[in-house]
Design an enzyme around this catalytic site. Structure first.
Site, PDB file in Angstrom:
ATOM      1  N   HIS A   1       0.645  -4.072  -8.750  1.00  0.00           N
ATOM      2  CA  HIS A   1       1.164  -4.343 -10.092  1.00  0.00           C
ATOM      3  C   HIS A   1       1.930  -5.661  -9.977  1.00  0.00           C
ATOM      4  O   HIS A   1       2.612  -5.894  -8.981  1.00  0.00           O
ATOM      5  CB  HIS A   1       2.074  -3.189 -10.522  1.00  0.00           C
ATOM      6  CG  HIS A   1       2.734  -3.366 -11.868  1.00  0.00           C
ATOM      7  ND1 HIS A   1       2.115  -3.977 -12.938  1.00  0.00           N
ATOM      8  CD2 HIS A   1       3.951  -2.986 -12.317  1.00  0.00           C
ATOM      9  CE1 HIS A   1       2.937  -3.963 -13.979  1.00  0.00           C
ATOM     10  NE2 HIS A   1       4.057  -3.371 -13.627  1.00  0.00           N
TER      11      HIS A   1
ATOM     12  N   GLN B   1      11.251  -2.715  -4.725  1.00  0.00           N
ATOM     13  CA  GLN B   1      10.469  -3.652  -3.906  1.00  0.00           C
ATOM     14  C   GLN B   1      11.258  -4.886  -3.475  1.00  0.00           C
ATOM     15  O   GLN B   1      11.165  -5.313  -2.326  1.00  0.00           O
ATOM     16  CB  GLN B   1       9.211  -4.088  -4.665  1.00  0.00           C
ATOM     17  CG  GLN B   1       8.174  -2.973  -4.805  1.00  0.00           C
ATOM     18  CD  GLN B   1       6.895  -3.445  -5.451  1.00  0.00           C
ATOM     19  OE1 GLN B   1       6.705  -4.648  -5.662  1.00  0.00           O
ATOM     20  NE2 GLN B   1       6.006  -2.517  -5.759  1.00  0.00           N
TER      21      GLN B   1
END
Ligand code: NDP
Ligand code: MG
Ligand code: MG
Length: 339
Positions: free
Chosen positions: A108, A86
């Site tokens: 998350h 990410q």
């Protein structure tokens, strides 16, 4: 007591005139994109052009664009890429294309909590984290139900981030089940603890070890598989419905007595759990994982290889094939496609 929100607490009109980019089309990505789309939200899926999921997402009627292009037209960007990639994708393709004031969302808290992604202050940052695998998030939505989520807001520059967060949870179908308020810190640390010490790192090793002990003692592997693994699901189903007491209630007095007097889980196990939790809290687990990933994941790959043939799987496929409900799940098109 925890704050819990339901359907009546959120308003989908928040999405009027807004576009949501879902980055990734894996376990969570496909579920978020399809559920939001079916809830009437304008969705674009962001994928790298080489992704095997591009055609798959298009076949399901979704608009698909390269990550940067999807981000550029979005008011909300939900990042559903593997946690370890990410930060790189954020730096290279999200940040440079993000509209002023566009919201960033996560399933998350890992990258925000441990500081791998640092969005500038003018972007709302929220989390809608399903407490279940993506394929179940989709399956439950299609069945008219929902998987519960935990929700959090990390940055709220416009004072509208909570209504947006809850509307997202509603569009995902999650408010049919409920959304529990949390923080990025709490979600990240408890999620990691749950998976590494109980749900996976605990149970997986326990089952495999139990299988070893029985087969090494000369019992048939087929019998061992049933006794230490297959029945687990039925007990978990009962526990899910009515807690540990219901699962215990349904078992024999002999089983209950054995449960209460077992010496397998000890004070030492608790100390190990506390040690693991400390490594989560001080960031050393995250650092170890991310450093290994940055080096091409040598340790992760070696462990995957080492654990890819759990002993109990010597008989697992044969025995699972005997059960019709398992065959049905294997035939689930969504699951088969992205498995
Ligand atoms: P998956 O591994 O299932 O999916 C990853 C997706 O990201 C794929 O579509 C993949 O496409 C794409 N992708 C990977 N690398 C890149 C890249 N560099 N650029 C563009 N796209 C990329 O991820 P999960 O759904 O498991 O996890 C997503 C997030 O959801 C994580 O934050 C995770 O912690 C969280 N989460 C996951 C749960 C689950 O059920 N799995 C439960 C709750 C939260 P391709 O490789 O084909 O290009
Ligand atoms: Mg979890
Ligand atoms: Mg997790």
């Amino acid at each position: 007591a925890a704050t819990i929100w339901y359907e009546k607490d959120a308003d989908l009109s928040v999405f009027e005139g807004k576009k949501v980019a879902i980055l990734g089309y894996g376990s969570q990505g496909h579920a978020h994109a399809l559920n939001l789309r079916d809830s009437g939200v304008d969705v674009v899926v962001g994928l790298r052009p080489t992704s095997k999921s591009v055609d798959y997402a298009k076949e399901q009627g979704l608009e698909v664009k390269p990550v940067g292009e999807a981000v550029a037209e979005a008011d909300v960007v939900m990042i559903l890429l593997p946690d370890q990639y990410q930060a790189k994708v954020y730096k290279e393709e999200v940040e440079p294309n993000l509209k002023p004031g566009a919201a960033l969302a996560f399933a998350h808290g890992f990258n925000i909590h441990y500081g791998y992604i640092k969005p500038s202050e003018d972007h709302p940052v929220f989390m809608v984290a399903p407490k279940g695998p993506g394929h179940i998030v989709r399956r439950e939505y299609a069945a008219g139900r929902g998987v519960p989520v935990v929700v959090a807001v990390e940055q709220d520059p416009d004072g509208k981030t909570w209504p947006l967060c809850l509307a997202y949870a509603k569009a995902l179908g999650a408010l049919r089940a409920g959304a529990i308020k949390t923080t990025f810190t709490e979600e990240t640390e408890t999620d990691l603890f749950g998976e590494q010490d109980v749900l996976m790192g605990g149970i997986n090793h326990l089952c495999d070890l139990g299988f070893d002990v029985l087969t090494e003692a000369g019992y048939q592997p087929e019998i061992a598989y049933f006794e230490v693994f297959h029945e687990l699901k039925m007990l978990v189903d009962l526990a899910n419905e009515g807690g540990l007491n219901k699962a215990r209630w349904s078992c024999s007095d002999t089983a209950q007595y054995g449960d209460y007097t077992s010496t397998v889980i000890t004070e030492e196990t608790k100390k190990r759990m506390q040690y693991q939790l400390k490594r989560i809290q001080d960031g050393s687990f995250a650092k170890e994982f991310m450093d290994d990933q940055a080096a091409g994941a040598p340790k992760f790959k070696q462990l995957q290889e080492e654990y890819s043939h759990p002993h109990l799987e010597t008989v697992g496929p044969k025995l699972r094939a005997m059960f019709s409900w398992n065959n049905q799940v294997d035939a689930d098109a969504d699951m088969a496609e992205s498995f």
